[in-house]
Scaffold this active site. Structure first.
Site, PDB file in Angstrom:
ATOM      1  N   SER A   1     101.413 106.307 137.151  1.00 21.60           N
ATOM      2  CA  SER A   1     102.193 105.144 137.593  1.00 21.60           C
ATOM      3  C   SER A   1     101.666 104.658 138.928  1.00 21.60           C
ATOM      4  CB  SER A   1     103.675 105.510 137.715  1.00 21.60           C
ATOM      5  OG  SER A   1     104.392 104.476 138.365  1.00 21.60           O
TER       6      SER A   1
ATOM      7  N   TYR B   1     110.251 111.061 141.360  1.00 25.32           N
ATOM      8  CA  TYR B   1     109.352 110.428 140.390  1.00 25.32           C
ATOM      9  C   TYR B   1     107.987 110.172 141.011  1.00 25.32           C
ATOM     10  CZ  TYR B   1     107.706 107.020 136.922  1.00 25.32           C
ATOM     11  OH  TYR B   1     106.995 106.347 135.969  1.00 25.32           O
TER      12      TYR B   1
END
Length: 701
Positions: free
Chosen positions: A579, A592
Site C-alpha cells: 500500500s 496498518y
C-alpha cells in the site's frame, strides 16, 4: 423408435428424440448433434479423436444443379464440441474424381492440398486427412471412432480373425495403414468385396460405421461398440487376472495425494528441461490396476497402438524406479535418483529419432516424457498447458483400456516404431503444429493468488488467466471461491480455502497447486484487511491481526513457495500487494501502515536473498482502490472518511482529486501492475510499482 433396444451397458445412449424432432430434417444439424453426443463419452472417442460426416443434396451455385455435398469434421476439431464452423463442405464427386490423379502412397501429402479444390462451402474448415475415408464410401452418414473396445480388437494379435468371431460376416477388416487417400481406397475396396456389411475395423486404429440416417448411424455405432465390449468382458472373466495380476498394492488415496504433491514439482522441473510444462495427476482405479500390475514393464515399453494415442502421449511412458513408500522429503536425494532415469529416457528418444528419421523429417521435438508412472502412487502427464496434459492423460487411460482388452482377447500388439515415427513426424502434422497460435505471455505458468474470492485478488487472477496462466484462487470464504472459480473455463483454474495465518492451510493450498498443475511459478499475496484507528484506540488484537495476515502470512507464503520453486529449478515470482500507506505517514493508521511497511521491506530483503535462484520479489502499492475492493466494505471506509473529515460517499472523489492524474483507481489497475512485473519486466526484482494515480509523497525516490 419404440421397438429399438436402447439399453446399453458399455456405452451411453444419449439420443434425445425431442431434441432431434426440434432439429427436424436438417441433416447437417442432425450430424452435428450425433457428433456431439458421441464425443461426450470418452469410451467412444477422445478429445480431438475420431471423425464424423454426412452427405446432402445442395444447389450448385454455378450451375443451379443438384449436387451431393459431404459435410465432415475439419482438421483439428473435436466431435464432442463440433459446431457448424468446425466442418468442411466438399463436392463428393470432385473428391472421388481425385482417384484419377492419385499417384500412390508417395503422393499422399499432395492429395491433402487437392482437397481444397473440392470445396463447396467457402466457409469450410480446412479438410482433415480423413476426408477421403468418408468421401469414398457411399453412405449418407458415417462415423469414424476410436472406442477402447474396438481398438482393443484392432490391436489384438489375429485381429482379423477376432473381428469375424465377434461380428461374423457383418463387419469388414482392413490392415493397419496410415490415414490418407489410399486408406480411403482400401475402405472402398473392402465394401465392394463385402457388400451389406455394417462397418469396418481398421487394424491398430479404430472403427468405421454408417447408416442411411443420422440416428441409424448412431445406433449402428453403439451396437457395434457394445458387441466388442461384451466380448472383451467375457474374455476377461474367462482369463481371470488382468495384466498378470497385482504386483504391488496402492497407497491409500490420501497418501497418494501427499506423494503426488511432493514429487510433482521435481517431475515438472525435469520435464521442463527444454520448455516449461504444466502437469496433471490421475490415480483412478483403471490407472492403479495397470501401474501396479505384473505386466506393466512388459506392456508400457511396447507403446500405444492407435495413432491418436501416441501423438498425444509420446511413444511410451517413463516408469519411475521409486518405492511407493519412499521418503520424498529430501528433494536433492530424490532428484539424484530421478535425473538418470530422465536422461536415459531422453537418450532413448534421440536414438528413436535418429534411427527412424527420413531426409525430410522435421527437427526432433522435445525428448522429455509426457506420461510418467509411479507404481503405487499414480500417473502424471506434462504438456504445454493443462488441457493438453489432461487430454494426454485421458488418451493414455484409453491406451490402458486397449491393452487390457487386447490382452484378454489374445495378446496386445503395438505399431512398429517406424510406423509410429512416420505419423509423429508427418510433415502434415508438423504443418499443423506450425499453424498453432502464438502462446500468451504467461502460458505454461501457474499463479497462486491469495484473497482471490473478490476485489483486487480476483482482478489479479483474472488478468493472469487472461494472459495464459493457470490460477489457483485462495480465500478464507469458500462460497466466494466457488463463485469466483465458476468464471473460468475448464483447465484454467482451481481453488483452495487458505487462511494465511495458519501454516498448514498455506501448505494445503500449495499442495493443491502442485497436484492440479505441477507446481507454482507466481505467488501474489493480495489477502488482507485494513484497520484505521487513532493510536489510543488501536488494540493489541488490531496490531496482531494485521501483522499475522499481512506480514507473517507473507513470510510463510514466500517460505513455502520458495521450497517448491527450488524443486522445479525454474525461478519464479512473488508479488506483495502492499500500500501507499507503507511509504506515507498518514493519520489514524499506525498498525496498518507499519504492517504495510514491513511487507515492503521484506520484499527488498527477499529479493536480495533469492536472486541466485532466479526468484524475483516485487511490490505493487495500490492507493484509494475503493470501487470493487473488499476492504472498503466495512469499518475501514468509515475510519478513513473520519480521518479526512468527509463522508464515506465522498471517498472515491476525494482519492481521485488528490492524485496527480485525478484518476479513480480500480482493481483492474492493480492487476495491470502485477502483470507488468510477471509478464513484462522480467529483469526486475526488489522493486516497487505505485498504482495510485501519482502521489508525490509516495514517490520512492
Amino acid at each position: 423408435m419404440e421397438n429399438i433396444v436402447t439399453n446399453f451397458k458399455h456405452v451411453d445412449y444419449l439420443w434425445d428424440e425431442k431434441k432431434a424432432d426440434e432439429i427436424g430434417d436438417n441433416q447437417v444439424e442432425l450430424f452435428l448433434y450425433r457428433s456431439n453426443i458421441l464425443g461426450s463419452d470418452l469410451r467412444i472417442t477422445n478429445y480431438g479423436g475420431g471423425n464424423t460426416s454426412c452427405k446432402t443434396i445442395e444447389k450448385d451455385p454455378l450451375t443451379n444443379e443438384d449436387v451431393e455435398v459431404m459435410w465432415v469434421k475439419g482438421s483439428g476439431g473435436d466431435i464432442g464440441t463440433l459446431t457448424r464452423r468446425g466442418i468442411a463442405g466438399l463436392y463428393t464427386n470432385r473428391l472421388r474424381d481425385l482417384k484419377n490423379v492419385y499417384g500412390g502412397l508417395e503422393d499422399e501429402d499432395r492429395m491433402v492440398g487437392l482437397f481444397n479444390h473440392c470445396i463447396y462451402d467457402l466457409d469450410s474448415k480446412a479438410p482433415s486427412i480423413d476426408t477421403p475415408l468418408h468421401g469414398l464410401l457411399p453412405f449418407p452418414h458415417i462415423d469414424h471412432l476410436h472406442p477402447d473396445a474396438l481398438i482393443a480388437v484392432a490391436a489384438a494379435e489375429n485381429s482379423e480373425q477376432v473381428t469375424k468371431e465377434i461380428w461374423g460376416d457383418t463387419m469388414g477388416w482392413v490392415p493397419w495403414q496410415r490415414p490418407g487417400f489410399d486408406l480411403g481406397l482400401q475402405l472402398e475396396k473392402c465394401l465392394a468385396e463385402n457388400p451389406g456389411i455394417r462397418g469396418i475395423v481398421l487394424g491398430s486404429h479404430g472403427l468405421f460405421t454408417w447408416g442411411q440416417t443420422s440416428y441409424e448411424c448412431y445406433m449402428n455405432s453403439l451396437e457395434v461398440i457394445e458387441m466388442a465390449s461384451e466380448y472383451i468382458e467375457e474374455k476377461i472373466k474367462e482369463n481371470g487376472n488382468v495384466f498378470g495380476g497385482q504386483k504391488i498394492a496402492s497407497l491409500p488415496k490420501k497418501e497418494r495425494f501427499e506423494k503426488a504433491s511432493q514429487i510433482m514439482p521435481l517431475l515438472r522441473g525435469l520435464c521442463s528441461s527444454e520448455n516449461r510444462m504444466i502437469g496433471h495427476f490421475s490415480d483412478t482405479d483403471v490407472v492403479m490396476e495397470y501401474i501396479n500390475s505384473n505386466d506393466l514393464k512388459r506392456l508400457a515399453p511396447m507403446g500405444t497402438s492407435c495413432p491418436d494415442h501416441f501423438l498425444r502421449t509420446k511413444i511410451q511412458p517413463l516408469i519411475l524406479e521409486l518405492d511407493k513408500d519412499e521418503d520424498l522429503s529430501n528433494s536433492d536425494e530424490i532428484l539424484n535418483k530421478l535425473e538418470p532415469a530422465f536422461e536415459a529416457y531422453r537418450q532413448e528418444y534421440v536414438d528413436y529419432y535418429n534411427l527412424c528419421k527420413r531426409d525430410n523429417s522435421p527437427a526432433m521435438r522435445d525428448p522429455n516424457p509426457v506420461i510418467i508412472i509411479y507404481p503405487g502412487v499414480g500417473m502424471f502427464s506434462f504438456a504445454k498447458n493443462k488441457q493438453t496434459a489432461r487430454v494426454a492423460n485421458e488418451f493414455y487411460i484409453n491406451a490402458i483400456n486397449v491393452m487390457r482388452g487386447a490382452e484378454a482377447i489374445t495378446s496386445y500388439t503395438s505399431l512398429p516404431r517406424q510406423e509410429a515415427f512416420d505419423i509423429e513426424y508427418w510433415l502434415l502434422e508438423e504443418a499443423k503444429l506450425q499453424r498453432m497460435p502464438k502462446e500468451l505471455p504467461l502460458s505454461r505458468k501457474v499463479a497462486l493468488v491469495t484473497g482471490a474470492g473478490g476485489g483486487i485478488g480476483k482482478a489479479i487472477a483474472d488478468k493472469l488467466a487472461l494472459q495464459g496462466a493457470n490460477v489457483v484462487l485462495t480465500d478464507i470464504v469458500e462460497d466466494r471461491l466457488i463463485e469466483a472459480n465458476k468464471t473460468y473455463k475448464r483447465d484454467i483454474s482451481t481453488y483452495a480455502i487458505c487462511d494465511v495465518t495458519k501454516n498448514k492451510s498455506i501448505a494445503d493450498a500449495y499442495k493443491k497447486a502442485c497436484v492440479e498443475f505441477g507446481g507454482v511459478d507466481i505467488v501474489v499475496h493480495s489477502a488482507g484487511l485494513a484497520i484505521s484507528k487513532p493510536l489510543e484506540e488501536t488494540t493489541e488484537k488490531d496490531w496482531d491481526t494485521l501483522q499475522n495476515i499481512l506480514v507473517k502470512g507473507q513470510f510463510e507464503l514466500v517460505k513455502q513457495s520458495v521450497e517448491i520453486m527450488r524443486k522445479q529449478g525454474l525461478g519464479g515470482d512473488f508479488i506483495s500487494i502492499a500500500s501507499k500507506n507503507g511509504l506515507v505517514s498518514g493519520p489514524n493508521n499506525v498498525a496498518y501502515g507499519t504492517a504495510k511497511a514491513s511487507q515492503q521491506h521484506m520484499v527488498r530483503l527477499l529479493a536480495a536473498e533469492l536472486g541466485k535462484d532466479k526468484i524475483r520479489v516485487n511490490t505493487v502499492n495500490p492507493d484509494g482502490v475503493i470501487v470493487g475492493s473488499k476492504i472498503w466494505e466495512g469499518d475501514w471506509a468509515e475510519g478513513r472518511a473520519k480521518a479526512y473529515g468527509i463522508s464515506v460517499e465522498e471517498l472515491p472523489t476525494h482519492y481521485a482529486k488528490r492524485n496527480l492524474l485525478n484518476e479513480i483507481i480500480y482493481p483492474e489497475d492493480i492487476a495491470n501492475g502485477v502483470f507488468s512485473l510477471v509478464g513484462v519486466l522480467d529483469k526486475t526484482t526488489g522493486n516497487i510499482i505505485n498504482v495510485d494515480g501519482g502521489m508525490a509523497n509516495a514517490f520512492v525516490r
